[in-house]
Write a protein that holds these residues in place. Structure first.
Motif, PDB file in Angstrom:
ATOM      1  N   LEU A 119       0.836  -1.180   0.000  1.00 20.38           N
ATOM      2  CA  LEU A 119       0.000   0.000   0.000  1.00 20.38           C
ATOM      3  C   LEU A 119       0.881   1.243   0.000  1.00 20.38           C
ATOM      4  O   LEU A 119       1.865   1.328   0.739  1.00 20.38           O
ATOM      5  N   THR A 120       0.559   2.207  -0.826  1.00 21.83           N
ATOM      6  CA  THR A 120       1.361   3.413  -0.969  1.00 21.83           C
ATOM      7  C   THR A 120       1.626   4.089   0.377  1.00 21.83           C
ATOM      8  O   THR A 120       0.715   4.261   1.185  1.00 21.83           O
ATOM      9  N   PHE A 121       2.888   4.442   0.614  1.00 20.84           N
ATOM     10  CA  PHE A 121       3.320   5.172   1.806  1.00 20.84           C
ATOM     11  C   PHE A 121       3.011   4.431   3.108  1.00 20.84           C
ATOM     12  O   PHE A 121       2.816   5.057   4.155  1.00 20.84           O
ATOM     13  N   SER A 122       2.973   3.120   3.089  1.00 23.26           N
ATOM     14  CA  SER A 122       2.549   2.378   4.283  1.00 23.26           C
ATOM     15  C   SER A 122       3.637   2.269   5.347  1.00 23.26           C
ATOM     16  O   SER A 122       3.334   1.933   6.499  1.00 23.26           O
ATOM     17  N   VAL A 123       4.892   2.529   5.002  1.00 21.97           N
ATOM     18  CA  VAL A 123       5.947   2.585   6.012  1.00 21.97           C
ATOM     19  C   VAL A 123       6.309   4.050   6.180  1.00 21.97           C
ATOM     20  O   VAL A 123       6.963   4.647   5.327  1.00 21.97           O
ATOM     21  N   ASN A 124       5.866   4.649   7.275  1.00 25.31           N
ATOM     22  CA  ASN A 124       5.994   6.101   7.408  1.00 25.31           C
ATOM     23  C   ASN A 124       7.437   6.535   7.644  1.00 25.31           C
ATOM     24  O   ASN A 124       8.320   5.725   7.961  1.00 25.31           O
ATOM     25  N   SER A 125       7.674   7.832   7.506  1.00 29.30           N
ATOM     26  CA  SER A 125       9.032   8.363   7.565  1.00 29.30           C
ATOM     27  C   SER A 125       9.662   8.209   8.945  1.00 29.30           C
ATOM     28  O   SER A 125      10.869   7.942   9.056  1.00 29.30           O
ATOM     29  N   VAL A 126       8.878   8.351  10.007  1.00 30.03           N
ATOM     30  CA  VAL A 126       9.407   8.175  11.361  1.00 30.03           C
ATOM     31  C   VAL A 126       9.830   6.720  11.567  1.00 30.03           C
ATOM     32  O   VAL A 126      10.888   6.439  12.146  1.00 30.03           O
ATOM     33  N   ALA A 127       9.014   5.802  11.104  1.00 31.29           N
ATOM     34  CA  ALA A 127       9.339   4.381  11.226  1.00 31.29           C
ATOM     35  C   ALA A 127      10.612   4.038  10.462  1.00 31.29           C
ATOM     36  O   ALA A 127      11.459   3.281  10.953  1.00 31.29           O
ATOM     37  N   GLN A 128      10.754   4.580   9.267  1.00 33.94           N
ATOM     38  CA  GLN A 128      11.960   4.317   8.485  1.00 33.94           C
ATOM     39  C   GLN A 128      13.202   4.819   9.211  1.00 33.94           C
ATOM     40  O   GLN A 128      14.222   4.121   9.304  1.00 33.94           O
ATOM     41  N   ALA A 129      13.133   6.027   9.748  1.00 38.33           N
ATOM     42  CA  ALA A 129      14.280   6.597  10.461  1.00 38.33           C
ATOM     43  C   ALA A 129      14.617   5.785  11.704  1.00 38.33           C
ATOM     44  O   ALA A 129      15.790   5.537  12.008  1.00 38.33           O
ATOM     45  N   ALA A 130      13.592   5.355  12.435  1.00 35.35           N
ATOM     46  CA  ALA A 130      13.810   4.583  13.656  1.00 35.35           C
ATOM     47  C   ALA A 130      14.440   3.228  13.345  1.00 35.35           C
ATOM     48  O   ALA A 130      15.318   2.750  14.082  1.00 35.35           O
ATOM     49  N   ALA A 131      14.001   2.602  12.277  1.00 31.19           N
ATOM     50  CA  ALA A 131      14.554   1.297  11.915  1.00 31.19           C
ATOM     51  C   ALA A 131      16.019   1.415  11.510  1.00 31.19           C
ATOM     52  O   ALA A 131      16.851   0.582  11.903  1.00 31.19           O
ATOM     53  N   ILE A 132      16.348   2.441  10.748  1.00 31.08           N
ATOM     54  CA  ILE A 132      17.744   2.653  10.354  1.00 31.08           C
ATOM     55  C   ILE A 132      18.604   2.895  11.585  1.00 31.08           C
ATOM     56  O   ILE A 132      19.689   2.313  11.736  1.00 31.08           O
ATOM     57  N   ALA A 133      18.129   3.748  12.499  1.00 33.65           N
ATOM     58  CA  ALA A 133      18.874   4.033  13.723  1.00 33.65           C
ATOM     59  C   ALA A 133      19.027   2.783  14.577  1.00 33.65           C
ATOM     60  O   ALA A 133      20.054   2.586  15.245  1.00 33.65           O
ATOM     61  N   SER A 134      18.015   1.925  14.577  1.00 28.79           N
ATOM     62  CA  SER A 134      18.080   0.688  15.355  1.00 28.79           C
ATOM     63  C   SER A 134      19.137  -0.253  14.806  1.00 28.79           C
ATOM     64  O   SER A 134      19.846  -0.921  15.573  1.00 28.79           O
ATOM     65  N   LEU A 135      19.260  -0.309  13.493  1.00 27.85           N
ATOM     66  CA  LEU A 135      20.306  -1.133  12.895  1.00 27.85           C
ATOM     67  C   LEU A 135      21.688  -0.602  13.269  1.00 27.85           C
ATOM     68  O   LEU A 135      22.620  -1.367  13.503  1.00 27.85           O
ATOM     69  N   GLN A 136      21.810   0.707  13.336  1.00 23.88           N
ATOM     70  CA  GLN A 136      23.092   1.316  13.699  1.00 23.88           C
ATOM     71  C   GLN A 136      23.429   1.071  15.158  1.00 23.88           C
ATOM     72  O   GLN A 136      24.607   1.067  15.530  1.00 23.88           O
ATOM     73  N   ALA A 137      22.414   0.886  15.987  1.00 19.52           N
ATOM     74  CA  ALA A 137      22.620   0.647  17.421  1.00 19.52           C
ATOM     75  C   ALA A 137      22.430  -0.816  17.775  1.00 19.52           C
ATOM     76  O   ALA A 137      22.142  -1.151  18.934  1.00 19.52           O
ATOM     77  N   GLU A 138      22.588  -1.696  16.809  1.00 17.74           N
ATOM     78  CA  GLU A 138      22.194  -3.088  16.996  1.00 17.74           C
ATOM     79  C   GLU A 138      22.948  -3.778  18.122  1.00 17.74           C
ATOM     80  O   GLU A 138      22.366  -4.564  18.883  1.00 17.74           O
TER      81      GLU A 138
END
Length: 359
Positions: A249-268
């Motif tokens: 579905l279009t835009f179903s992964v919001n921008s805050v979620a994307q940023a949080a997931a990237i940061a979580s990978l960096q802090a894994e």
């Protein structure tokens, strides 16, 4: 005015809506939610910072292709970018998978009991569910293989299995995959992979690489502690990942979620230290329950399973609810209990110790 109602799909009348984990009601000022397999810990400071910064731009649409997140996932797991598809939680990605493979008359095969969203998602996708009973609380892979027909389009293997926490091991899983026709997709649902400590349980990412009909489903909801932001992903070969991206579905992964997931990978590394705490509690809680006379299947997830049978409602309502503890009941089959903080787990153990009907 006509009194005739609008027409809807008949399938909507055949299954109940998904029920999220119950929020506990505090008793004597205390309440413990052990019903949804969530992490008991909030995001790390670096992740909270990323969430705050991303929140400043929520007047703009997110990147629909989640390019930066997709690249971060690909780099972390050592796979090509075009092998990755994302969605709103692993259940959202699974919905995309089912919509991509389903057609009138198609079948989806999975163990039962397993993740409770499977039947409803299959129904909504227009596919027929073919369920195979668990054997000793885990997948009966021989029976799953025997259930495959020319109509089978998708097979789900939840490993560790939700709600029992049990696993299938590498040799038996490889033998099963060797029996699956190459035009039938197998999705290894590994939502709880980070909690696995049994060395014989395979990492699905090592199996998919040489099998074009195998894909792996993961989530940021559990070990990464982002259940409220809804980010999941699939790793599979390009035809699979591309099909799954088409049904998002279009835009179903919001921008805050994307940023949080990237940061979580960096802090894994820091995040996974918390996972070790949960694993230690899992071992402690399971051992305490067994010492009290309970039968607890070996679990590799962040929860334990008690097959209470007819005593399930009594245990959940008259004992856990009364103590301000919410757990997840499954009719008259049993209860799934998430691992929380040590204080929450001790409260649960006190209830289980006092309950008169052991299983």
């Amino acid at each position: 005015m006509s009194d005739q109602s609008p027409r809807f799909r008949p399938v909507l009348d055949t299954f109940p809506p998904y029920k999220p984990g119950k929020v506990p009601v505090a008793v004597s000022g205390e309440a413990y939610k052990l019903s949804a397999n969530e992490s008991p810990y909030g995001p790390l400071p670096s992740v909270l910072k990323a969430i705050g910064e991303a929140g400043a731009d929520v007047n703009r649409y997110p990147d629909n292709g989640a390019g930066a997140l997709t690249e971060a996932i690909a780099e972390r797991f050592g796979v090509p970018v075009d092998h990755v598809a994302v969605g709103p939680g692993s259940v959202g990605v699974l919905k995309q998978v089912m919509e991509a493979v389903s057609a009138p008359g198609s079948e989806i095969v999975y163990a039962w009991r397993s993740f409770e969203a499977y039947p409803g998602l299959a129904d909504l996708a227009g596919a027929t569910s073919v369920t195979v009973p668990l054997l000793d609380e885990t997948h009966d892979l021989a029976a799953l293989a025997a259930a495959i027909t020319p109509r089978t389009r998708l097979i789900l293997v939840c490993n560790p299995n939700n709600p029992t926490g049990t696993v299938v091991r590498e040799r038996e899983l490889i033998e099963f995959l060797d029996r699956v026709p190459s035009d039938c997709l197998v999705v290894l649902d590994e939502a709880y992979h980070e909690y696995v400590r049994d060395p014989d349980v395979p990492d699905g990412l090592n199996l998919y690489r040489d099998r074009r009909n195998v894909a792996v489903l993961r989530t940021f909801s559990k070990a990464y502690g982002l259940a409220g932001l809804r980010v999941g992903f699939l790793i599979g070969h390009p035809p699979v990942a591309e099909a799954v991206r088409k049904t998002m579905l279009t835009f179903s992964v919001n921008s805050v979620a994307q940023a949080a997931a990237i940061a979580s990978l960096q802090a894994e590394d820091e995040l996974l230290q918390r996972v070790e705490t949960v694993v230690a509690e899992r071992i402690r809680v399971a051992a305490a329950l067994r010492k009290d006379g309970w039968t607890v299947p070996e679990t590799e997830a962040n929860f334990v399973w008690l097959r209470l049978g007819e005593h399930t409602p009594q245990f959940v309502r008259a004992w856990c609810d009364a103590a301000g503890i919410s757990v997840r009941p499954y009719g008259v089959e049993g209860a799934r209990i998430s691992l929380g903080t040590r204080v929450a787990n001790d409260a649960l153990l006190a209830v289980a110790n006092a309950f008169p009907h052991r299983t």
